[in-house]
Design a protein around this motif. Sequence first.
Motif, PDB file in Angstrom:
ATOM      1  N   ALA A  53       0.844  -1.204   0.000  1.00  0.00           N
ATOM      2  CA  ALA A  53       0.000   0.000   0.000  1.00  0.00           C
ATOM      3  C   ALA A  53       0.876   1.251   0.000  1.00  0.00           C
ATOM      4  N   GLY A  54       0.658   2.133  -0.982  1.00  0.00           N
ATOM      5  CA  GLY A  54       1.500   3.336  -1.097  1.00  0.00           C
ATOM      6  C   GLY A  54       2.912   2.944  -1.479  1.00  0.00           C
ATOM      7  N   CYS A  55       3.017   2.151  -2.556  1.00  0.00           N
ATOM      8  CA  CYS A  55       4.283   1.457  -2.870  1.00  0.00           C
ATOM      9  C   CYS A  55       5.358   2.368  -3.428  1.00  0.00           C
ATOM     10  N   GLY A  56       5.020   3.625  -3.787  1.00  0.00           N
ATOM     11  CA  GLY A  56       6.035   4.496  -4.377  1.00  0.00           C
ATOM     12  C   GLY A  56       6.599   3.860  -5.634  1.00  0.00           C
ATOM     13  N   ALA A  91      -5.475   4.902  -1.485  1.00  0.00           N
ATOM     14  CA  ALA A  91      -5.563   4.026  -0.301  1.00  0.00           C
ATOM     15  C   ALA A  91      -6.849   4.244   0.479  1.00  0.00           C
ATOM     16  N   LEU A  92      -7.535   5.340   0.192  1.00  0.00           N
ATOM     17  CA  LEU A  92      -8.786   5.585   0.907  1.00  0.00           C
ATOM     18  C   LEU A  92      -9.977   4.973   0.166  1.00  0.00           C
ATOM     19  N   ALA A  93      -9.683   4.210  -0.883  1.00  0.00           N
ATOM     20  CA  ALA A  93     -10.754   3.515  -1.624  1.00  0.00           C
ATOM     21  C   ALA A  93     -10.405   2.030  -1.747  1.00  0.00           C
ATOM     22  N   TYR A 121      -8.613   4.517   6.237  1.00  0.00           N
ATOM     23  CA  TYR A 121      -7.625   3.586   5.673  1.00  0.00           C
ATOM     24  C   TYR A 121      -7.709   2.233   6.395  1.00  0.00           C
ATOM     25  N   VAL A 122      -7.774   2.279   7.725  1.00  0.00           N
ATOM     26  CA  VAL A 122      -7.823   1.037   8.505  1.00  0.00           C
ATOM     27  C   VAL A 122      -9.116   0.275   8.213  1.00  0.00           C
TER      28      VAL A 122
END
Length: 208
Positions: free
Chosen positions: A42-45, A91-93, A121-122
């Motif tokens: 998640a948020g892998c850059g 990440a919020l979806a 997110y959680v």
Amino acid sequence: MTVPDRNTFETAYAGQAPWDIGKPQKAFLDVADRITGSILDAGCGTGENALFFASRGHKVTGFDFLAEPIHRAKLKAAERGLTVNFLVMDALALSDLPEVFDTVIDSGLFHVFDDKDRRRYVEGLASILKPGGRLFLLCFSDEEPGTEGPRRVSRQELEEVFAVGWKVESIEPSRFKVRPDLKQRTFSPGGPKAWVVTISSEGLVRPQ
Ligand SMILES: C[S@@+](CC[C@H](N)C(=O)[O-])C[C@H]1O[C@@H](n2cnc3c(N)ncnc32)[C@H](O)[C@@H]1O
């Protein structure tokens, strides 16, 4: 210490982002033998952690909300002959993802959110982790002095946000590795203090 907006990340990826060390974070190398099955980064850059796990034979999906790092991640995968499903996604979806995973890794995403988005997110994580799946999360620690870099996170905040249904298995002190060429940064010697957190989805009740 403000919560970074999308523009902050876009500006960072106009060049080499300050967190982009060109290799996986050591904290993930250290827990690699405990990581099983399919993985979502998640948020892998630009994908170094995702690519590392793909090289170990895992089926890996990595996503970031910006197209530029995902483009770079795809180029690296092609150069290295590795397969990772890299996606542009917020990440919020997370509940939009049609797949569930054995493991989620988060290297520096959780700590970018404000309190509200952190909870969102959680909630999303709960929808994409298989029952008994695990989240491995690396975030800045409140033991890191100063205000440079992202928001610091305390043990108590971690325990609170994962209190209902989740099982926080461990919260261990760790370090973020940073780019050695950025000498003007004022982080602790050895790298900013971090928490590496292992959380199981074992007790989560899922909507039918
Ligand atoms: C500190 S960087 C870490 C990148 C990578 N995980 C690493 O270890 O190098 C945080 C990443 O999260 C991404 N990001 C921030 N907010 C996001 C969101 N809402 N959805 C998806 N990605 C996001 C940024 O674009 C950035 O690539």
